[in-house]
Design a protein around this motif. Sequence first.
Motif, PDB file in Angstrom:
ATOM      1  N   PRO A   1      11.758  25.306  59.954  1.00 59.47           N
ATOM      2  CA  PRO A   1      10.837  26.455  60.022  1.00 59.47           C
ATOM      3  C   PRO A   1       9.849  26.461  58.863  1.00 59.47           C
ATOM      4  O   PRO A   1      10.180  26.046  57.744  1.00 59.47           O
ATOM      5  CB  PRO A   1      11.777  27.661  59.955  1.00 59.47           C
ATOM      6  CG  PRO A   1      13.089  27.155  60.446  1.00 59.47           C
ATOM      7  CD  PRO A   1      13.161  25.722  59.988  1.00 59.47           C
TER       8      PRO A   1
ATOM      9  N   SER B   1       8.756  28.926  57.176  1.00 56.73           N
ATOM     10  CA  SER B   1       9.196  29.786  56.071  1.00 56.73           C
ATOM     11  C   SER B   1      10.113  29.032  55.117  1.00 56.73           C
ATOM     12  O   SER B   1      10.066  29.240  53.899  1.00 56.73           O
ATOM     13  CB  SER B   1       9.912  31.019  56.618  1.00 56.73           C
ATOM     14  OG  SER B   1      11.008  30.651  57.427  1.00 56.73           O
TER      15      SER B   1
ATOM     16  N   VAL C   1       8.825  35.206  58.066  1.00 58.15           N
ATOM     17  CA  VAL C   1       9.977  35.035  58.965  1.00 58.15           C
ATOM     18  C   VAL C   1       9.790  35.866  60.230  1.00 58.15           C
ATOM     19  O   VAL C   1      10.066  35.410  61.347  1.00 58.15           O
ATOM     20  CB  VAL C   1      11.286  35.413  58.249  1.00 58.15           C
ATOM     21  CG1 VAL C   1      12.471  35.354  59.210  1.00 58.15           C
ATOM     22  CG2 VAL C   1      11.535  34.491  57.056  1.00 58.15           C
ATOM     23  N   LYS C   2       9.300  37.116  60.059  1.00 57.85           N
ATOM     24  CA  LYS C   2       9.086  37.989  61.219  1.00 57.85           C
ATOM     25  C   LYS C   2       8.041  37.409  62.166  1.00 57.85           C
ATOM     26  O   LYS C   2       8.213  37.441  63.397  1.00 57.85           O
ATOM     27  CB  LYS C   2       8.643  39.381  60.749  1.00 57.85           C
ATOM     28  CG  LYS C   2       9.746  40.178  60.058  1.00 57.85           C
ATOM     29  CD  LYS C   2       9.217  41.512  59.553  1.00 57.85           C
ATOM     30  CE  LYS C   2      10.316  42.288  58.830  1.00 57.85           C
ATOM     31  NZ  LYS C   2       9.821  43.589  58.286  1.00 57.85           N
TER      32      LYS C   2
ATOM     33  N   GLU D   1       7.247  34.251  62.433  1.00 58.32           N
ATOM     34  CA  GLU D   1       7.829  33.051  63.035  1.00 58.32           C
ATOM     35  C   GLU D   1       8.699  33.395  64.240  1.00 58.32           C
ATOM     36  O   GLU D   1       8.740  32.652  65.226  1.00 58.32           O
ATOM     37  CB  GLU D   1       8.691  32.310  62.001  1.00 58.32           C
ATOM     38  CG  GLU D   1       7.902  31.366  61.126  1.00 58.32           C
ATOM     39  CD  GLU D   1       8.804  30.561  60.218  1.00 58.32           C
ATOM     40  OE1 GLU D   1       8.402  29.461  59.837  1.00 58.32           O
ATOM     41  OE2 GLU D   1       9.915  31.027  59.895  1.00 58.32           O
ATOM     42  N   LYS D   2       9.391  34.520  64.164  1.00 58.98           N
ATOM     43  CA  LYS D   2      10.290  34.902  65.247  1.00 58.98           C
ATOM     44  C   LYS D   2       9.541  35.214  66.535  1.00 58.98           C
ATOM     45  O   LYS D   2      10.071  35.040  67.631  1.00 58.98           O
ATOM     46  CB  LYS D   2      11.139  36.106  64.824  1.00 58.98           C
ATOM     47  CG  LYS D   2      12.234  35.759  63.814  1.00 58.98           C
ATOM     48  CD  LYS D   2      13.059  36.992  63.455  1.00 58.98           C
ATOM     49  CE  LYS D   2      14.170  36.631  62.470  1.00 58.98           C
ATOM     50  NZ  LYS D   2      14.977  37.824  62.085  1.00 58.98           N
ATOM     51  N   VAL D   3       8.299  35.693  66.411  1.00 58.33           N
ATOM     52  CA  VAL D   3       7.520  36.003  67.615  1.00 58.33           C
ATOM     53  C   VAL D   3       6.641  34.826  68.032  1.00 58.33           C
ATOM     54  O   VAL D   3       5.977  34.893  69.070  1.00 58.33           O
ATOM     55  CB  VAL D   3       6.645  37.263  67.410  1.00 58.33           C
ATOM     56  CG1 VAL D   3       7.497  38.454  67.058  1.00 58.33           C
ATOM     57  CG2 VAL D   3       5.587  37.032  66.327  1.00 58.33           C
ATOM     58  N   SER D   4       6.632  33.763  67.240  1.00 55.01           N
ATOM     59  CA  SER D   4       5.807  32.605  67.557  1.00 55.01           C
ATOM     60  C   SER D   4       6.575  31.626  68.444  1.00 55.01           C
ATOM     61  O   SER D   4       7.746  31.341  68.207  1.00 55.01           O
ATOM     62  CB  SER D   4       5.374  31.900  66.266  1.00 55.01           C
ATOM     63  OG  SER D   4       4.669  30.714  66.548  1.00 55.01           O
ATOM     64  N   ARG D   5       5.907  31.140  69.473  1.00 55.93           N
ATOM     65  CA  ARG D   5       6.484  30.152  70.381  1.00 55.93           C
ATOM     66  C   ARG D   5       5.452  29.064  70.650  1.00 55.93           C
ATOM     67  O   ARG D   5       4.317  29.376  71.001  1.00 55.93           O
ATOM     68  CB  ARG D   5       6.905  30.792  71.717  1.00 55.93           C
ATOM     69  CG  ARG D   5       7.957  31.872  71.605  1.00 55.93           C
ATOM     70  CD  ARG D   5       9.324  31.281  71.254  1.00 55.93           C
ATOM     71  NE  ARG D   5      10.344  32.329  71.246  1.00 55.93           N
ATOM     72  CZ  ARG D   5      10.627  33.093  70.207  1.00 55.93           C
ATOM     73  NH1 ARG D   5       9.931  32.938  69.086  1.00 55.93           N
ATOM     74  NH2 ARG D   5      11.572  34.009  70.265  1.00 55.93           N
TER      75      ARG D   5
ATOM     76  N   GLN E   1       1.923  25.763  64.973  1.00 52.98           N
ATOM     77  CA  GLN E   1       2.905  25.809  66.061  1.00 52.98           C
ATOM     78  C   GLN E   1       2.266  25.534  67.427  1.00 52.98           C
ATOM     79  O   GLN E   1       2.970  25.463  68.427  1.00 52.98           O
ATOM     80  CB  GLN E   1       3.558  27.196  66.109  1.00 52.98           C
ATOM     81  CG  GLN E   1       4.286  27.600  64.845  1.00 52.98           C
ATOM     82  CD  GLN E   1       5.733  27.182  64.864  1.00 52.98           C
ATOM     83  OE1 GLN E   1       6.049  26.015  64.711  1.00 52.98           O
ATOM     84  NE2 GLN E   1       6.619  28.145  65.080  1.00 52.98           N
TER      85      GLN E   1
END
Length: 215
Positions: A13, A15, A113-114, A116-120, A175
């Motif tokens: 990741p 982050s 981090v937040k 990244e969690k919504v990134s696809r 990404q």
Amino acid sequence: MNHEQEQLLDSIPLSQKIRAMVRSLPRTGITLSELIQLVGKDGLLILAGLLTLVFLIPVSIPGVSTVFGAAILLIGLSRLFGRELWVPERLKHRVIGTRKLRPLLRKALPWMVKIEKVSRPNRIQWLVAKGPIQYLNDAALVLGAVLLMMPFGLIPFSNTFPAVALLFLAIGLLQRDGVCVLLGHISNLLTILYFSLLIGGGGLAAREVFQRMNG
């Protein structure tokens, strides 16, 4: 480095990569040239993401938005014109104190981090395709950097809004996530609207003061 090692590195990741960079910062200070060397093969977009983190929390370091904004501007221009990154000597050797910088980056990392969690990867692929849209995305990086450098540093969120736009754009391009890139474009537009309100409100306030002085 073999293909399997490259795939393993790419799976880490963003982050975590930035967190490792923060840990490796010198104790006293670091120049922009040293920061560029620090990112190495991971790419200038990671550096752009790193430079935006400090503006995601209320506390900022005076003068940093100018230096970091200029660095991101140069990264955007190098991508836009397809050339190697050029950094003026004056910026290249300017030292930023890491005693204040490192804690701010660590506090801001949860925001990375937040996001990244919504990134696809591979969402809205035409927004991250090569060709004219690529120039538009690189131009958006340049625009975000210019907005970050605007002289509104003491006004709340004046650095945060363009930093969010730049972070979305950097993560989206890394990404290949068109949704994040789209959010970056929208954030740029919201920043322009916010600055327009600030300038308009300041003009009205100055006009009111002038009229009262002459009233």
